[in-house]
Design a protein around this motif. Structure first.
Motif, PDB file in Angstrom:
ATOM      1  N   GLU A 122       6.104  -6.003 -17.312  1.00 36.50           N
ATOM      2  CA  GLU A 122       5.889  -4.887 -16.383  1.00 36.50           C
ATOM      3  C   GLU A 122       4.912  -5.275 -15.282  1.00 36.50           C
ATOM      4  O   GLU A 122       5.123  -4.937 -14.105  1.00 36.50           O
ATOM      5  CB  GLU A 122       5.362  -3.677 -17.147  1.00 36.50           C
ATOM      6  N   ARG A 123       3.851  -5.981 -15.645  1.00 36.28           N
ATOM      7  CA  ARG A 123       2.856  -6.367 -14.648  1.00 36.28           C
ATOM      8  C   ARG A 123       3.422  -7.379 -13.655  1.00 36.28           C
ATOM      9  O   ARG A 123       3.145  -7.313 -12.456  1.00 36.28           O
ATOM     10  CB  ARG A 123       1.606  -6.921 -15.334  1.00 36.28           C
ATOM     11  N   LYS A 146       6.684  -6.700  -6.600  1.00 36.96           N
ATOM     12  CA  LYS A 146       6.918  -5.628  -5.638  1.00 36.96           C
ATOM     13  C   LYS A 146       5.752  -5.505  -4.663  1.00 36.96           C
ATOM     14  O   LYS A 146       5.945  -5.267  -3.461  1.00 36.96           O
ATOM     15  CB  LYS A 146       7.133  -4.309  -6.374  1.00 36.96           C
ATOM     16  N   GLU A 162      -5.665  -1.745 -10.184  1.00 36.02           N
ATOM     17  CA  GLU A 162      -4.818  -1.670  -8.994  1.00 36.02           C
ATOM     18  C   GLU A 162      -5.415  -2.484  -7.853  1.00 36.02           C
ATOM     19  O   GLU A 162      -4.701  -3.193  -7.130  1.00 36.02           O
ATOM     20  CB  GLU A 162      -4.638  -0.211  -8.569  1.00 36.02           C
ATOM     21  N   GLU A 193      -4.851  -6.199  -8.496  1.00 40.60           N
ATOM     22  CA  GLU A 193      -3.460  -6.611  -8.302  1.00 40.60           C
ATOM     23  C   GLU A 193      -3.100  -6.696  -6.819  1.00 40.60           C
ATOM     24  O   GLU A 193      -2.318  -7.556  -6.420  1.00 40.60           O
ATOM     25  CB  GLU A 193      -2.527  -5.665  -9.047  1.00 40.60           C
ATOM     26  N   ARG A 216       5.594  -5.540 -11.246  1.00 39.51           N
ATOM     27  CA  ARG A 216       4.785  -4.763 -10.305  1.00 39.51           C
ATOM     28  C   ARG A 216       4.161  -5.672  -9.243  1.00 39.51           C
ATOM     29  O   ARG A 216       4.128  -5.328  -8.057  1.00 39.51           O
ATOM     30  CB  ARG A 216       3.708  -4.002 -11.074  1.00 39.51           C
TER      31      ARG A 216
END
Length: 361
Positions: A207-208, A214, A182, A185, A211
């Motif tokens: 998915e990554r 966002k 986390e 990212e 994410r």
């Protein structure tokens, strides 16, 4: 789209089973220049240069290779803690200026051998906070003059870097960044130009990417939209059957080296990294995922980009990479061993297919 290869930057022969040439050449400028020129001659834009304490200094090698090549772009891995930001910003700007804008940078936060070069910041959260401040300050030094910064980890006063990268303000080397935690990212979403992924299945990377997009909005990113890259091993042969036969033979040879093999040792050093754990856990889902993502290498010592391989004919692997491209991945850093032989094979057989697929879109 960009296509880079990999140069191991090793003193000892045998990196990932590459014993070509025996003990001669490894660690010499002649050997590394030969690999760089081979990449340049066979369609590659440049190469990621292997890094790690105990190897030749990556930045010094990059400077030497840019002087001996014409278009080759070195992707230079650097660690905050090994470099001070002003020192690095000046060195990279100078090399970028002298090479005509060919420098690429890979920012690495993961642990290496910090005590060996005097880095005492080992807590992951602090390392990523330091990385973010490092990148912010380097960007300012590349694009502004008379920079004053007093942060938690770094400070400069009235600092100007001249010449500017590429010879003029506003332009700077592309900043690649990896990491799956986390904290990593959040740094990528705010500060990186390219987020590099290792070879996960399509679903996981989709998915990554979603994410990270966002997160970009949440951190009020000030730069161009984040781009995405893939660092992976590609085992390409004339036919699908030949590729899988060679892949299985390589894995058997890796297993035969036992627990003391160099890749297995590297995996052990990185086992706590979130990205490496994600790769190692893939084998439980099956030996082959998606169309040709081979997970078994990670079970016998393959680490990092060698944990999973794309295996098949040039058409098989091109189609697999095209599916990653459809997710939004536009930077590819590929490799296989023996390095020189595969620089030619993959460059001549795979790259034309990838560029044809790109043109057909």
């Amino acid at each position: 789209m960009s296509y880079l290869w990999y140069i191991p930057n090793q003193i000892e022969p045998g990196h990932r089973g590459d014993d070509a040439g025996g003990d001669e050449g490894w660690g010499t400028l002649e050997h590394s220049t030969d690999l760089a020129r081979t990449a340049e001659d066979h369609g590659w834009e440049g190469a990621l240069l292997g890094t790690g304490w105990g190897r030749p200094d990556t930045f010094t090698l990059a400077a030497a290779l840019t002087a001996r090549t014409t278009t080759f772009k070195p992707l230079i891995a650097v660690r905050p803690g090994y470099w001070q930001p002003a020192h690095f910003a000046s060195s990279a700007a100078t090399l970028d200026h002298l090479s005509g804008g060919r420098v690429l940078v890979n920012i690495v936060s993961g642990l290496d051998s910090p005590a060996a070069y005097g880095d005492r910041t080992t807590d992951p959260a602090h390392r990523y906070e330091r990385t973010r401040e490092f990148v912010q300050l380097v960007r300012r030094l590349w694009t502004e003059e008379n920079v004053t910064h007093r942060g938690e980890h770094f400070a400069v006063e009235n600092s100007s870097v001249l010449p500017h990268p590429g010879g003029y303000p506003g332009r700077h080397p592309t900043l690649y960044f990896g990491g799956a935690s986390e904290a990593a990212e959040r740094v990528a979403a705010a500060e990186a130009d390219v987020q590099l992924f290792w070879g996960e299945p399509l679903e996981g990377l989709a998915e990554r990417i979603e994410r990270l997009k966002k997160l970009e909005a949440g951190v009020e990113r000030e730069h161009q939209p984040l781009e995405f890259g893939l660092r992976i091993t590609t085992l390409v042969r004339d036919t699908t059957e030949e590729a899988w036969r060679d892949a299985e033979a390589k894995v058997a040879a890796m297993a035969g080296k036992g627990s003391d093999g160099p890749d297995r040792a590297a995996v052990g050093h990185r086992r706590t990294a979130v990205g490496q754990r994600r790769l190692l856990e893939l084998a439980a889902r099956g030996e082959v995922l998606d169309t040709c993502l081979y997970t078994t290498p990670g079970t016998v010592g393959g680490g990092g980009a060698a944990t999973t391989w794309l295996v098949g004919s040039a058409d098989d692997v091109a189609q697999a990479l095209q599916r990653y491209r459809e997710l939004g991945i536009s930077h590819f850093v590929l490799s296989d061993t023996p390095y020189k032989q595969e620089t030619v094979r993959v460059g001549d057989e795979l790259l034309p297919r990838l560029r044809a697929l790109e043109s057909a879109r």
